[in-house]
Design a protein around this motif. Structure first.
Motif, short mmCIF file in Angstrom:
data_model
loop_
_atom_site.label_atom_id
_atom_site.label_comp_id
_atom_site.label_asym_id
_atom_site.label_seq_id
_atom_site.Cartn_x
_atom_site.Cartn_y
_atom_site.Cartn_z
N LEU A 129 2.66 3.96 3.89
CA LEU A 129 2.02 3.53 2.63
C LEU A 129 2.84 3.95 1.43
CD1 LEU A 129 -1.71 4.37 3.48
CD2 LEU A 129 -0.73 2.09 3.21
N MET A 130 3.41 5.15 1.46
CA MET A 130 4.24 5.60 0.35
C MET A 130 5.49 4.75 0.20
SD MET A 130 4.12 9.75 0.12
CE MET A 130 4.50 10.12 1.83
N LEU A 131 6.05 4.32 1.33
CA LEU A 131 7.25 3.50 1.27
C LEU A 131 6.97 2.13 0.68
CD1 LEU A 131 8.96 4.37 4.69
CD2 LEU A 131 9.50 5.25 2.41
N PHE A 132 5.70 1.70 0.67
CA PHE A 132 5.32 0.45 0.03
C PHE A 132 5.54 0.49 -1.48
CE2 PHE A 132 3.05 -1.20 3.78
CZ PHE A 132 3.33 -2.55 3.64
N SER A 133 5.73 1.69 -2.02
CA SER A 133 6.00 1.82 -3.46
C SER A 133 7.37 1.26 -3.82
CB SER A 133 5.94 3.29 -3.88
OG SER A 133 6.99 4.03 -3.29
N GLY A 134 8.20 1.02 -2.79
CA GLY A 134 9.55 0.51 -3.04
C GLY A 134 10.58 1.60 -3.17
N HIS A 135 10.17 2.85 -2.98
CA HIS A 135 11.07 4.00 -3.07
C HIS A 135 11.06 4.77 -1.76
CE1 HIS A 135 11.06 3.21 -7.37
NE2 HIS A 135 9.75 3.35 -7.40
N GLY A 136 12.07 5.59 -1.55
CA GLY A 136 12.06 6.55 -0.46
C GLY A 136 12.76 6.13 0.82
N LEU A 137 13.41 4.97 0.85
CA LEU A 137 14.16 4.58 2.04
C LEU A 137 15.54 5.23 2.01
CD1 LEU A 137 13.53 0.80 2.85
CD2 LEU A 137 12.78 2.81 4.11
N ILE A 138 15.83 6.02 3.02
CA ILE A 138 17.13 6.69 3.12
C ILE A 138 18.07 5.81 3.93
CG2 ILE A 138 18.34 8.77 3.83
CD1 ILE A 138 15.61 10.21 3.80
N LEU A 160 5.12 15.15 0.28
CA LEU A 160 5.51 14.84 -1.09
C LEU A 160 6.96 15.22 -1.34
CD1 LEU A 160 4.95 14.01 -4.02
CD2 LEU A 160 4.12 16.35 -4.42
N ILE A 161 7.34 16.43 -0.94
CA ILE A 161 8.72 16.89 -1.15
C ILE A 161 9.69 16.00 -0.37
CG2 ILE A 161 10.33 18.76 -0.64
CD1 ILE A 161 8.05 20.71 -1.34
N GLY A 162 9.35 15.71 0.89
CA GLY A 162 10.21 14.84 1.68
C GLY A 162 10.40 13.49 1.04
N PHE A 163 9.31 12.92 0.51
CA PHE A 163 9.38 11.61 -0.13
C PHE A 163 10.20 11.66 -1.42
CE2 PHE A 163 7.67 8.51 -3.18
CZ PHE A 163 7.93 7.34 -2.49
N LEU A 164 10.01 12.70 -2.23
CA LEU A 164 10.77 12.82 -3.47
C LEU A 164 12.27 12.97 -3.19
CD1 LEU A 164 8.49 15.14 -5.66
CD2 LEU A 164 8.79 12.67 -5.86
N LEU A 165 12.60 13.74 -2.17
CA LEU A 165 14.02 13.91 -1.82
C LEU A 165 14.61 12.59 -1.31
CD1 LEU A 165 13.84 17.40 -0.06
CD2 LEU A 165 14.86 16.89 -2.28
N ALA A 166 13.80 11.83 -0.55
CA ALA A 166 14.26 10.51 -0.09
C ALA A 166 14.42 9.58 -1.29
CB ALA A 166 13.26 9.94 0.91
N TRP A 167 13.50 9.64 -2.22
CA TRP A 167 13.56 8.81 -3.43
C TRP A 167 14.81 9.14 -4.24
CZ3 TRP A 167 8.77 8.36 -7.20
CH2 TRP A 167 9.04 7.38 -8.18
#
Length: 321
Positions: free
Chosen positions: A101-110, A205-212
Motif C-alpha cells: 500500500l505504501m508503494l502505491f504512493s509512487g515512492h520507495g521502489l529500490i 517507516l524508516i525502511g520506506f523513507l530510506l527506500a524513498w
C-alpha cells in the motif's frame, strides 16, 4: 510549535495508556510470563506504539497511501501485543500488504544498487518489499532494553532529516517528535514499552523513507549503513543459532543488548549502545558520500560488532554464552 504539539500528543496518550493498562489489565507484558529475552520484573504496558502512531498520524494525515500502509503494519503488531495469537507467517503477510500500500504512493521502489547492479521494475518491487520488511522486523528484534529500539529509530530518523529535504525530511521529523514523546516514558525507567506494533511501525517507516531517498539521488547503500545495527543483529542471530543447531528464529537471551544488560543493567546498557551507534552515524553522515563509502562503513560496523560481541562473551560465565 507544531512539533512540540506532536511530542505532547504522544506523551499524553502513552501516559493515559499507562494508567488504563494498570487499572484495567490490558496490553500488559506480564512479568510472570516466561520469555528468554525478558529484562523486567514488573508487568508493564507494551502498547506504547499507540501514542507514537496517533501523534504521527496527526502530522502526516495528507500522505494517504503511506499512512494507510503504515496503519496496516501497525495494526498487525498491535493485535499481537494485545492477544499474542498471530502466527509469524500471518504477521509477515500483513507487513507485505502494508508495504504494498505504501508503494502505491509512487515512492520507495529500490532499483539502483550501483555499483553492483540495477534491478528491473518487477525485481525492484520484490526487493523493495523484502528490504522494507527486513528493516521492519530488525527494529523489533533489538527491542529489549528501555529506550533502545525507539532510541535507534530516533537517531536514524535524525540522520534522514539531516540528509534529506522536502516531504522525506518533514515525515522524518514528525516521526522523530512522536517517538520522543514515547521515549520520555520508556527511558530510563521503562514505564511503558514500544511493543510489536510500535517497533513494526517505526521499522517500516524508516525502511520506506530510506527506500524513498534512493529515488531522490541517494545511494540505496546509505540505507544499509544507517540501519546496519538492527539488520546485522538479525543476520548474526540467525548465523549464531544455526551454528548451535537451534531454530533460526528461536528467541534467546544472547543478543548483543542482552549480553550488555547482564553486565551493566538495563538503562546503562541502552545508553551505551545508543551513544556508540550515535557516534557511528555521525561518522557515516560526515565522512561517507558514495556507495562504496557506505558499503565500507557497514563492513567496519560488522567487524566492530563481532569484536565487541566476543569481548562481552569473554566477560560472562561460559554457560551464559
Amino acid at each position: 510549535m507544531q512539533y512540540i504539539t506532536l511530542i505532547l500528543i504522544a506523551f499524553v496518550i502513552d501516559l493515559l495508556i499507562i494508567f488504563l493498562s494498570k487499572h484495567m489489565h490490558i496490553g500488559l507484558d506480564l512479568a510472570s510470563k516466561a520469555k528468554p529475552q525478558r529484562m523486567h520484573h514488573v508487568s508493564t504496558p507494551r502498547i506504547g506504539g499507540i501514542g507514537i502512531f496517533l501523534a504521527f498520524g496527526v502530522g502526516v494525515y495528507s500522505f494517504g497511501w503511506i499512512l494507510l500502509g503504515l496503519f496496516v503494519i501497525f495494526l498487525g503488531g498491535l493485535l499481537e501485543d494485545f492477544y499474542d495469537f498471530i502466527k509469524p507467517i500471518y504477521r509477515l503477510c500483513i507487513q507485505i500488504l502494508g508495504i504494498g500500500l505504501m508503494l502505491f504512493s509512487g515512492h520507495g521502489l529500490i532499483s539502483d544498487l550501483s555499483p553492483i547492479l540495477t534491478l528491473s521494475f518487477y525485481a525492484s518491487i520484490v526487493f523493495s518489499i523484502f528490504g522494507i520488511c527486513g528493516v521492519c522486523n530488525a527494529l523489533n528484534i533489538i527491542d529489549g532494553l528501555n529506550g533502545l529500539s525507539s532510541g535507534i529509530a530516533m537517531l536514524v530518523l535524525g540522520a534522514i532529516f539531516y540528509l534529506s529535504d522536502g516531504a522525506i525530511s518533514q515525515i522524518a521529523l514528525i516521526a522523530l517528535c512522536a517517538s520522543f514523546g514515547f521515549f520520555m516514558l520508556n527511558f530510563p525507567l521503562g514505564k511503558i514499552f514500544l511493543g510489536d506494533g510500535g517497533a513494526y511501525f517505526l521499522g517500516a517507516l524508516i525502511g520506506f523513507l530510506l527506500a524513498w531517498m534512493s529515488n531522490e539521488g541517494f545511494s540505496a547503500w546509505l540505507g544499509l549503513a544507517l540501519m546496519i545495527y538492527p539488520v546485522w543483529e538479525v543476520v548474526f542471530s540467525i548465523i549464531r543459532r544455526k551454528l548451535k543447531g537451534a531454530k533460526a528464529m528461536q528467541p534467546d537471551s544472547l543478543h548483543l543488548h542482552s549480553l550488555l544488560f547482564s553486565i551493566m543493567g538495563n538503562a546503562k546498557a541502552s545508553l551505551c549502545l545508543l551513544l556508540l551507534y550515535g557516534i557511528y552515524l555521525v561518522l557515516v553522515v560526515s565522512l561517507s558520500s558514495s556507495p562504496l563509502g557506505y558499503m565500507i562503513a557497514s563492513m567496519i560496523f560488522v567487524l566492530c560488532y563481532c569484536a565487541f560481541y566476543y569481548f562481552l562473551t569473554s566477560r560472562l560465565p561460559q554457560n551464559s554464552a
